[in-house]
Write an enzyme that holds these catalytic residues in place. Structure first.
Site, short mmCIF file in Angstrom:
data_model
loop_
_atom_site.label_atom_id
_atom_site.label_comp_id
_atom_site.label_asym_id
_atom_site.label_seq_id
_atom_site.Cartn_x
_atom_site.Cartn_y
_atom_site.Cartn_z
CG ASP A 189 -1.99 1.03 1.17
OD1 ASP A 189 -3.05 0.74 0.60
OD2 ASP A 189 -1.76 2.15 1.67
CB ILE A 190 1.04 4.23 -2.23
CG1 ILE A 190 1.34 3.40 -3.49
CG2 ILE A 190 1.81 5.55 -2.25
CD1 ILE A 190 0.96 4.08 -4.79
CD GLU A 210 -4.45 4.37 -1.62
OE1 GLU A 210 -5.38 4.30 -2.47
OE2 GLU A 210 -4.60 4.89 -0.50
#
Ligand SMILES: [Mg+2]
Length: 318
Positions: free
Chosen positions: A173-174, A217
């Site tokens: 996950d960003i 994301e």
């Protein structure tokens, strides 16, 4: 987009028939031939033609039996088969369709008919392949999409259950992506996702590992035949890679560049006896690990083993 000519495999024990059909087709198609059923099967497997023209009466294995074999193997099952035979009764033609043939042409072959049917079925097959590929791809990043990910993890966990080999899942996950979008705009946000996808592809080198965009994301990497050491080392490499790459993000909480958090879920059968695992359980432990990584300050990876939640996530073998 220019397409390569469709590949047509002719399987017939009669060389003169092969020659006539190949002559009729070769200006528009790539023609490959086999004079025996077994050889034809191997060609179908190795060359993945767009169409098979299959004779019925052949020594050893006849065309009907070969068609059954082609349709029973997942690798050759989708390839359309047109029977080409002097056997012209309704019963035989109906049998060809029952076995999965898409068409039946009687000998002597009328070439305009042959050409028309080959054209129709190769075109349909190419269109089907194209639609399947579109349906499995995330349009923005070109990675496998959520649908493909679900299919892949189902398949790989089922395989791991059978072979009792370990399998791992990374959920990436960003960090602070919302402020990225808010400050730089969604266009730049999309560019960023494309870049992250490319970097992830660079990090994941084995052909058997599938990188997917799960949504927003969040990305997933399914790692078949991978133990905890391999999975953790890959996750740490990815975290480090983003710290070196330094994609500008002035609105991140920690640094002025983009970082990722990774949850590593590991399914290790040595601790699970003969239990059968549900793919959902592996996703759940990877999710838990990701949550832990976020709680631990982000820009890191955390690992969870499936046996830690053994009681509520494992279905016992029947
Ligand atoms: Mg024959």
């Amino acid at each position: 987009m220019p397409q390569t000519p469709a590949r047509v495999l002719i399987i017939d024990d009669d060389v003169s028939t092969i020659r006539l059909m190949a002559d009729a087709l070769s200006s528009e198609y790539e023609v490959v031939i086999a004079t025996q059923a077994e050889e034809g099967f191997v060609q179908a497997l190795n060359l993945r033609p767009d169409l098979i023209l299959l004779d019925v009466v052949m020594p050893d294995i006849n065309g009907f039996d070969l068609c059954r074999k082609l349709k029973a193997d997942a690798r050759t099952q989708p390839i359309p088969v047109i029977f080409v035979s002097a056997l012209d009764t309704v019963t035989e033609q109906a049998r060809g369709f029952e076995l999965g043939g898409v068409d039946y042409i009687t000998k002597p072959v009328e070439f305009p008919i042959l050409l028309a049917r080959v054209k129709t079925h190769t075109r349909l097959y190419r269109q089907t392949l194209q639609l399947e590929s579109l349906a499995a791809t995330d349009p923005l990043t070109g990675l496998a999409n959520r649908r493909k990910f679900d299919e892949c993890i189902q398949h790989e966990v089922a395989r791991a259950n059978r072979k009792r080999c370990s399998i791992a899942l990374l959920i990436i996950d960003i960090d602070d992506f919302k402020p990225f979008n808010d400050h730089y705009g969604h266009g730049k946000g999309d560019d960023c996702l494309v870049r992250v996808a490319r970097l992830l592809r660079q990090c994941v080198s084995r052909a058997t590992d599938t990188v997917s965009r799960l949504g927003g994301e969040e990305f997933g990497v399914v790692l078949p035949d991978t133990d905890s050491e391999g999975a953790v080392s890959l996750a740490n490499d990815i975290v480090t890679f983003f710290n070196e790459e330094k994609i500008t993000h002035h609105y991140a909480t920690q640094h002025d560049y983009l970082t990722v958090s990774i949850g590593v879920g590991i399914l290790d059968y040595s601790a699970l006896g003969d239990a059968l695992i549900d793919p959902r359980s592996l996703i759940d432990v990877a999710d838990e690990a990701l949550y832990h990584a976020k709680e631990s300050g982000r820009n890191c990876s955390k690992t969870r083993f499936l046996q830690q939640s053994f009681h509520n996530s494992v279905a016992n073998a029947p």
